[in-house]
Design a protein around this motif. Structure first.
Motif, PDB file in Angstrom:
ATOM      1  N   TYR A 110      29.582  66.016 -37.974  1.00 31.39           N
ATOM      2  CA  TYR A 110      28.520  65.229 -38.609  1.00 31.39           C
ATOM      3  C   TYR A 110      27.126  65.831 -38.466  1.00 31.39           C
ATOM      4  N   GLY A 111      26.950  66.724 -37.490  1.00 27.48           N
ATOM      5  CA  GLY A 111      25.607  67.209 -37.220  1.00 27.48           C
ATOM      6  C   GLY A 111      25.349  68.643 -37.615  1.00 27.48           C
ATOM      7  N   GLY A 112      26.334  69.304 -38.176  1.00 25.30           N
ATOM      8  CA  GLY A 112      26.136  70.670 -38.608  1.00 25.30           C
ATOM      9  C   GLY A 112      26.136  71.697 -37.494  1.00 25.30           C
ATOM     10  N   MET A 113      26.570  71.312 -36.300  1.00 23.52           N
ATOM     11  CA  MET A 113      26.649  72.271 -35.197  1.00 23.52           C
ATOM     12  C   MET A 113      27.733  73.306 -35.505  1.00 23.52           C
ATOM     13  N   ALA A 114      27.623  74.472 -34.916  1.00 27.59           N
ATOM     14  CA  ALA A 114      28.604  75.534 -35.131  1.00 27.59           C
ATOM     15  C   ALA A 114      30.012  75.042 -34.811  1.00 27.59           C
ATOM     16  N   GLU A 115      30.979  75.625 -35.502  1.00 25.70           N
ATOM     17  CA  GLU A 115      32.371  75.231 -35.300  1.00 25.70           C
ATOM     18  C   GLU A 115      32.867  75.661 -33.920  1.00 25.70           C
ATOM     19  N   ALA A 116      33.936  75.030 -33.486  1.00 33.73           N
ATOM     20  CA  ALA A 116      34.513  75.287 -32.162  1.00 33.73           C
ATOM     21  C   ALA A 116      35.045  76.713 -32.056  1.00 33.73           C
ATOM     22  N   SER A 117      34.956  77.244 -30.864  1.00 30.29           N
ATOM     23  CA  SER A 117      35.452  78.590 -30.578  1.00 30.29           C
ATOM     24  C   SER A 117      36.922  78.544 -30.173  1.00 30.29           C
ATOM     25  N   ALA A 118      37.534  79.724 -30.091  1.00 32.47           N
ATOM     26  CA  ALA A 118      38.920  79.815 -29.638  1.00 32.47           C
ATOM     27  C   ALA A 118      39.034  79.315 -28.199  1.00 32.47           C
ATOM     28  N   GLY A 119      38.060  79.631 -27.369  1.00 26.16           N
ATOM     29  CA  GLY A 119      38.079  79.170 -25.977  1.00 26.16           C
ATOM     30  C   GLY A 119      38.009  77.656 -25.875  1.00 26.16           C
ATOM     31  N   GLU A 120      37.176  77.047 -26.700  1.00 27.77           N
ATOM     32  CA  GLU A 120      37.094  75.582 -26.704  1.00 27.77           C
ATOM     33  C   GLU A 120      38.395  74.971 -27.193  1.00 27.77           C
ATOM     34  N   ALA A 121      38.983  75.554 -28.227  1.00 28.42           N
ATOM     35  CA  ALA A 121      40.259  75.047 -28.741  1.00 28.42           C
ATOM     36  C   ALA A 121      41.346  75.142 -27.670  1.00 28.42           C
ATOM     37  N   ASP A 122      41.391  76.275 -26.968  1.00 31.41           N
ATOM     38  CA  ASP A 122      42.403  76.459 -25.917  1.00 31.41           C
ATOM     39  C   ASP A 122      42.197  75.480 -24.764  1.00 31.41           C
ATOM     40  N   ASP A 123      40.954  75.295 -24.350  1.00 32.74           N
ATOM     41  CA  ASP A 123      40.651  74.376 -23.246  1.00 32.74           C
ATOM     42  C   ASP A 123      40.994  72.937 -23.622  1.00 32.74           C
ATOM     43  N   LEU A 124      40.622  72.540 -24.832  1.00 31.12           N
ATOM     44  CA  LEU A 124      40.938  71.183 -25.279  1.00 31.12           C
ATOM     45  C   LEU A 124      42.445  70.985 -25.385  1.00 31.12           C
ATOM     46  N   LEU A 125      43.151  71.975 -25.891  1.00 37.54           N
ATOM     47  CA  LEU A 125      44.609  71.878 -26.004  1.00 37.54           C
ATOM     48  C   LEU A 125      45.245  71.717 -24.624  1.00 37.54           C
TER      49      LEU A 125
END
Length: 148
Positions: A110-125
């Motif tokens: 909603y705020g136009g912030m940069a998309e998630a990184s691979a590291g963030e995706a892995d950590d969230l998973l």
């Protein structure tokens, strides 16, 4: 007054008897999202969103198993993560991480912030998978009928 009762009083939660079918459906959805989020060929932002949806389905199932439902007003998605310490005794590492990534998701969406990184995706998973294990264990002890 318990913390969950207080959230009912201020309109963030509603009391509602647990539904084993609804809990089982949320668990199935989460399993599908987690499997898809683990596909390395998908984009990191796509994997992040799938892992976020899986975590939300799991946290929602925990709240429903405890006899509550989020209200449809502002913050209705965040409250499911913020109540994990109460509903399934999630350690801070899990619920704080999920709440942070939920905020990150909203900023991106909603705020136009940069998309998630691979590291963030892995950590969230990894965190969502830890929640899945915790929730399944909690349900086996407190509401085994939802696992059938």
């Amino acid at each position: 007054m318990s913390a969950l009762e207080n959230l009912v009083r201020i309109g963030q939660l509603k009391l509602e008897p647990p539904s084993d079918d609804e809990i089982a459906t949320a668990l199935r959805k989460a399993a599908i999202y987690l499997a898809d989020a683990g596909i390395p060929s998908l984009s990191p932002p796509g994997r992040f969103m799938l892992a976020c949806d899986a975590a939300h389905a799991l946290a929602f199932a925990a709240l429903r198993a405890s006899g509550y439902r989020p209200d449809s007003g502002r913050g209705h998605r965040a409250v499911v993560f913020q109540t994990l310490a109460i509903t399934v005794k999630a350690p801070p590492q899990i619920w704080i991480t999920l709440d942070r990534y939920h905020t990150r998701r909203n900023a991106s969406e909603y705020g136009g912030m940069a998309e998630a990184s691979a590291g963030e995706a892995d950590d969230l998973l990894a965190t969502a998978r830890a929640l899945q294990d915790l929730l399944r264990s909690w349900l086996a002890s407190h509401r085994p009928s939802a696992l059938s």
